[in-house]
Design a protein around this motif. Structure first.
Motif, PDB file in Angstrom:
ATOM      1  N   VAL A 372       0.857  -1.003  -0.026  1.00 52.08           N
ATOM      2  CA  VAL A 372       0.114   0.097   0.008  1.00 52.08           C
ATOM      3  C   VAL A 372       0.628   1.329   0.063  1.00 52.08           C
ATOM      4  N   VAL A 373       2.185   1.084   0.453  1.00 49.48           N
ATOM      5  CA  VAL A 373       3.197   2.524   0.647  1.00 49.48           C
ATOM      6  C   VAL A 373       3.579   2.753  -0.837  1.00 49.48           C
ATOM      7  N   ALA A 374       2.964   1.585  -1.730  1.00 48.82           N
ATOM      8  CA  ALA A 374       3.846   1.274  -2.722  1.00 48.82           C
ATOM      9  C   ALA A 374       2.612   2.007  -4.296  1.00 48.82           C
ATOM     10  N   GLU A 375       1.880   1.576  -3.302  1.00 47.09           N
ATOM     11  CA  GLU A 375       0.278   2.024  -4.474  1.00 47.09           C
ATOM     12  C   GLU A 375      -0.174   3.164  -4.153  1.00 47.09           C
ATOM     13  N   ARG A 376      -0.749   3.721  -2.839  1.00 44.41           N
ATOM     14  CA  ARG A 376      -1.058   4.571  -2.212  1.00 44.41           C
ATOM     15  C   ARG A 376      -0.348   6.003  -2.280  1.00 44.41           C
ATOM     16  N   VAL A 377      -0.096   6.219  -3.559  1.00 40.69           N
ATOM     17  CA  VAL A 377       0.998   7.523  -4.146  1.00 40.69           C
ATOM     18  C   VAL A 377      -0.356   8.685  -4.896  1.00 40.69           C
ATOM     19  N   GLY A 378      -0.225   9.929  -3.841  1.00 40.22           N
ATOM     20  CA  GLY A 378      -1.154  10.630  -5.023  1.00 40.22           C
ATOM     21  C   GLY A 378      -2.759  10.440  -4.608  1.00 40.22           C
ATOM     22  N   GLY A 379      -3.623  12.199  -4.477  1.00 42.53           N
ATOM     23  CA  GLY A 379      -4.463  12.107  -3.698  1.00 42.53           C
ATOM     24  C   GLY A 379      -4.311  12.033  -2.336  1.00 42.53           C
ATOM     25  N   GLN A 380      -5.697  12.614  -1.143  1.00 39.47           N
ATOM     26  CA  GLN A 380      -5.922  12.983  -0.109  1.00 39.47           C
ATOM     27  C   GLN A 380      -5.856  12.423   0.456  1.00 39.47           C
ATOM     28  N   GLN A 381      -5.088  12.346   1.613  1.00 39.67           N
ATOM     29  CA  GLN A 381      -5.047  10.692   2.845  1.00 39.67           C
ATOM     30  C   GLN A 381      -6.640  11.010   3.478  1.00 39.67           C
ATOM     31  N   ALA A 382      -7.234  10.125   3.281  1.00 38.57           N
ATOM     32  CA  ALA A 382      -8.244   9.988   4.865  1.00 38.57           C
ATOM     33  C   ALA A 382      -7.502  10.338   6.132  1.00 38.57           C
ATOM     34  N   GLY A 383      -8.392  10.650   6.933  1.00 37.97           N
ATOM     35  CA  GLY A 383      -7.749  11.053   8.206  1.00 37.97           C
ATOM     36  C   GLY A 383      -9.112  11.572   9.358  1.00 37.97           C
ATOM     37  N   TRP A 384      -8.884  12.157  10.322  1.00 35.55           N
ATOM     38  CA  TRP A 384     -10.186  12.660  11.655  1.00 35.55           C
ATOM     39  C   TRP A 384     -10.379  13.797  10.781  1.00 35.55           C
TER      40      TRP A 384
END
Length: 386
Positions: A372-384
């Motif tokens: 997931v570190v390699a694939e989830r690049v770009g976009g807005q991360q989810a968060g609290w």
């Protein structure tokens, strides 16, 4: 069935719901520390939650938080969850992150604001219908900071009126779970500060309304297991938000501060029949500095270990000691169960269920974290709050 076989059978049925927000970035009021590979949307949160269930076998449902997990198509989200081997759990409402709620939401003195809050809760029931969720979980940040700021009794009347409207909207098989919290963000009065207030409202509403016990929402020294025993006795314990605290509502990994307390709580759950009823075991945690999926796996394992110890209490020996007034022996029976190393037993349970006996090691070996570190690049991360 032998006693040990019965314990194993019970453990194989245990389910711990994980929270979607625990997979996203979170922090304190001072700082949010972003982590690589964090989900960018609710679908990726479900992907991570599915990994927790894959390696523990005990986390089949995922709680959503609205609007943090808002999507255009909730049926598609539910289908995505099912495809990944999990289901949508409780729908958590949010009536505390809008400027309109500065003086409260469902208890606000302005009827327009109250309408906004109730409409949001009704939206959450619509989402329950679309996802097949059973539970609507309510926590209100409503309260006051100063004496005289608002009328305490009137706020309770507004709360009762709003809850009643939402309760009437619930469908067949759906429940309303009302959570309480001693303080924060309001510091003079909190509109649902304790289990008694939550219980009183739920009792008036009806059988579909149940109380949620968050293990971090009490004053220091509060005997939480007494509350659990009482609510179970009255048939009003709907579920738990498991976490751990050192000072206030810390939302740390369950069992981190006081694993003995977790054992005592689970003993009362077993004793009161809650383990075989509709009591929902849910995590409510934010992992700010530790890796998220491993922390959630560890939390599920902590609940399993406390439950295993509670199931090992010799009920006959305990009742005999209590009946004869043998204080030391009664305490010793409980302590014998608590001091038992149940890790080998849980490893056997996992192996018998076709799982790796060491969930954390199995997860790390799976390579999911690196993937997931390699694939989830770009976009807005989810968060609290996202």
């Amino acid at each position: 069935m032998t006693e040990l076989a019965a314990v194993k059978a019970a453990l194989k049925t245990q389910a711990v719901e994980t929270p979607s927000w625990a997979y996203g970035n979170s922090g304190t009021r001072f700082k949010v520390f972003a982590q690589a590979g964090v989900p960018r949307d609710p679908f990726e949160k479900l992907d991570d939650a599915a990994k927790v269930h894959e390696f523990t076998g005990a986390a089949p449902t995922v709680a959503l938080h609205i609007p943090w997990d808002r999507v255009e198509d909730y049926a598609a989200l539910a289908a995505h969850a099912e495809k990944r081997g999990v289901r949508i759990g409780a729908i958590n409402s949010n009536t505390f992150q809008d400027d309109a709620y500065k003086l409260g939401s469902i208890c606000h003195p302005d009827a327009t604001v109250r309408r906004k809050a109730v409409d949001h809760l009704l939206e959450c029931v619509d989402i329950m219908d679309a996802t097949g969720s059973r539970d609507l979980k309510l926590w209100f940040a409503d309260g006051t900071n100063y004496p005289g700021q608002d009328d305490i009794r009137s706020r309770q009347d507004r709360l009762a009126e709003g809850l009643a409207e939402v309760y009437e909207r619930l469908g067949e098989g759906q429940r309303m779970l009302l959570e309480y919290k001693l303080f924060e963000p309001a510091f003079y009065t909190t509109d649902v500060p304790d289990w008694g207030t939550a219980y009183a409202h739920c009792l008036k509403l009806g059988e579909k309304a149940q109380v949620v016990v968050d293990t971090g929402h009490h004053a220091p020294g509060t005997n939480i297991e007494f509350i659990v025993a009482t609510l179970l006795r009255e048939g009003k314990l709907g579920g738990f938000d498991f976490n751990s605290r050192f000072y206030g509502d810390d939302d740390l990994m369950v069992g981190a501060a006081d694993p003995f307390q977790l054992f005592r709580i689970m003993y009362e759950v077993v004793r009161g029949g809650g383990f075989t009823s509709d009591v929902a075991f849910m995590l409510d945690q934010c992992h700010n500095i530790e890796a998220k999926i491993p922390a959630i796996i560890r939390s599920v394992m902590n609940v399993q270990e406390a439950t295993a110890k509670a199931l090992l209490v010799d009920g006959s020996a305990l009742a005999a000691a209590q009946g004869s007034g043998d204080v030391l022996e009664a305490n010793a029976v409980l302590m014998d169960a608590y001091n038992t190393d149940v890790r080998p037993l849980l490893r056997e349970v996992r192996e018998e269920s076709g799982l790796d006996p060491e969930p954390l090691k199995a997860y790390r070996a799976s390579g999911w974290g690196e993937k997931v570190v390699a694939e989830r690049v770009g976009g807005q991360q989810a968060g609290w709050g996202a």
